[in-house]
Scaffold this motif. Structure first.
Motif, PDB file in Angstrom:
ATOM      1  N   PRO A 171       0.777  -0.950   0.065  1.00 49.54           N
ATOM      2  CA  PRO A 171      -0.049   0.132   0.010  1.00 49.54           C
ATOM      3  C   PRO A 171       0.677   1.373  -0.039  1.00 49.54           C
ATOM      4  O   PRO A 171       0.262   2.461  -0.614  1.00 49.54           O
ATOM      5  N   LEU A 172       1.728   1.121   0.650  1.00 46.83           N
ATOM      6  CA  LEU A 172       2.811   2.484   0.740  1.00 46.83           C
ATOM      7  C   LEU A 172       3.525   2.877  -0.600  1.00 46.83           C
ATOM      8  O   LEU A 172       3.677   4.148  -0.956  1.00 46.83           O
ATOM      9  N   LEU A 173       3.802   1.979  -1.413  1.00 49.73           N
ATOM     10  CA  LEU A 173       4.405   2.104  -2.780  1.00 49.73           C
ATOM     11  C   LEU A 173       3.116   3.082  -3.694  1.00 49.73           C
ATOM     12  O   LEU A 173       3.546   4.115  -4.170  1.00 49.73           O
ATOM     13  N   ALA A 174       1.857   2.480  -3.376  1.00 53.41           N
ATOM     14  CA  ALA A 174       0.941   2.943  -4.248  1.00 53.41           C
ATOM     15  C   ALA A 174       0.547   4.479  -3.714  1.00 53.41           C
ATOM     16  O   ALA A 174       0.440   5.505  -4.314  1.00 53.41           O
ATOM     17  N   MET A 175       0.672   4.772  -2.578  1.00 53.38           N
ATOM     18  CA  MET A 175       0.468   5.882  -1.816  1.00 53.38           C
ATOM     19  C   MET A 175       1.558   7.066  -2.003  1.00 53.38           C
ATOM     20  O   MET A 175       1.233   8.137  -2.266  1.00 53.38           O
TER      21      MET A 175
END
Length: 391
Positions: free
Chosen positions: A144-148
């Motif tokens: 999720p952090l890469l997408a964010m």
């Protein structure tokens, strides 16, 4: 059409979203090997389901996999490649030898179909122009952090993003190539540090565990400081996320500026019902553990609204949580982990009262104040209860 409330640090935004319940079969278009234990699975979303599967950075879906004698449910973050934010892609690790991850990493192929629920969640970066967003990931918490990170770098040309990714070895670092591409695209505004917990590197700073002693030094290397212009998002195993959150607060970070989500498969937990799950630690004193039979209620009639349908069951609070009773008659009721972690069984109490047991981590103080509960942890406290899963 429902309205989802997304908490984003100091601001709260609302936007219309389709129902989060129901199941849809999506075709696999690509399976790409990432590491020995993980693959990236891209799915085709037909035009008729574009609104249903419109996703935001931090969203996750539940995958339902049919097996002999039952089904497995797993929740995964939607993790599009940084250069293709509209792609619908999941990163899946192997996990248990007889679980869905083992099937996905060894047998899943283009042309196969997966059953998915619509995207849900409220794990997001705050809408704070020009902020320094500091992200800490452990293992598959990078998804999720890469997408964010990619989304906020594209949307806010004044922001900075710094990422610490703790992984056992270089070979197990998920999506390292895509992080490098993101760095090249935003060379002045994005910094990523890989900390190898089981592999020595020339610098001691990026070797070994990310603990309370090492964290301040890592933050100093990223030029991160607590204050109104800095936000934090943490995702990974329980131990890492809890330790980092506590260290940030002790360092002076505002607890409201620290967003967290936990991916965990604890030893001895139900491997047949989850692989990757996620949660936000509750605010202090959000809920007290509830054990035993709620006073004065021997049986209760619970009516559940989900996917435009209405279902009613009888619940004996001394025997069952509400989810167990619902599943016996209605197996399509939303859930995934059954451990108070993922939030997939979140429902709003429309009438009556429920007792929310201890060990829930998906609801914060605002959710509870608004009347939401987790049916995997809730027992009736009144003879009649009405719950809305679509609220």
């Amino acid at each position: 059409m429902n309205t989802a409330t997304v908490t984003t640090g100091a601001t709260v935004t609302t936007a219309p979203r389709p129902s989060r319940t129901g199941w849809h079969r999506l075709a696999v278009t690509d399976v790409r090997r990432l590491t020995e234990e993980a693959v990236a699975v891209t799915l085709d979303v037909p035009d008729a389901l574009r609104d249903t599967f419109a996703h935001r950075p931090g969203d996750h879906v539940v995958v339902r996999h049919r097996v002999a004698g039952g089904e497995l449910r797993r929740s995964y973050s939607v993790c599009p490649p940084p250069g293709d934010p509209d792609a619908f892609r999941l990163v899946i690790k192997r996990g248990a030898p007889d679980g869905f991850g083992a099937y996905a990493t060894t047998a899943l192929a283009p042309g196969d179909r997966l059953e998915l629920s619509p995207p849900v969640n409220a794990f997001a970066l705050p809408d704070l122009p020009g902020a320094h967003h500091v992200l800490v990931a452990g293992g598959s918490g990078i998804t999720p952090l890469l997408a964010m990170a990619a989304a906020v770098l594209r949307a806010d040309p004044a922001c900075r993003v710094s990422l610490v990714h703790a992984v056992p070895t270089t070979a197990t670092a998920l999506l390292a190539d895509e992080l490098a591409e993101l760095k090249d695209a935003f060379v002045d505004r994005f910094t990523a540090l890989h900390v190898l917990t089981r592999e020595d590197r020339p610098s001691e700073l990026v070797s070994g565990r990310v603990d309370t002693a090492k964290l301040p030094r890592l933050l100093a290397a990223l030029d991160a400081r607590p204050g109104p212009g800095t936000t934090f998002a943490l995702c990974g195993p329980d131990g890492l996320v809890t330790a980092v959150r506590q260290a940030l607060i002790a360092w002076g970070a505002d607890p409201a500026a620290v967003r967290t989500e936990i991916f965990t498969v604890a030893p001895g937990t139900r491997q047949d019902t989850r692989q990757d799950t996620r949660r936000e630690p509750p605010a202090e004193s959000v809920t007290e553990p509830v054990t035993g039979t709620p006073p004065g209620v021997r049986t209760a009639r619970v009516t559940a609204l989900f996917g435009g349908r209405r279902a009613a069951v009888t619940v004996e609070p001394q025997e069952d949580v509400i989810l167990d009773a619902l599943l016996r008659a209605h197996p399509d009721v939303p859930y995934a982990c059954r451990d108070g972690v993922c939030g997939s069984c979140r429902a709003k109490v429309l009438t009556g009262e429920v007792a929310l047991g201890g060990g829930q981590y998906a609801l914060d103080a605002d959710d509870l104040a608004a009347g939401y509960t987790l049916v995997c942890r809730a027992r009736p406290r009144s003879p009649e209860v009405t719950l809305d899963f679509d609220a």
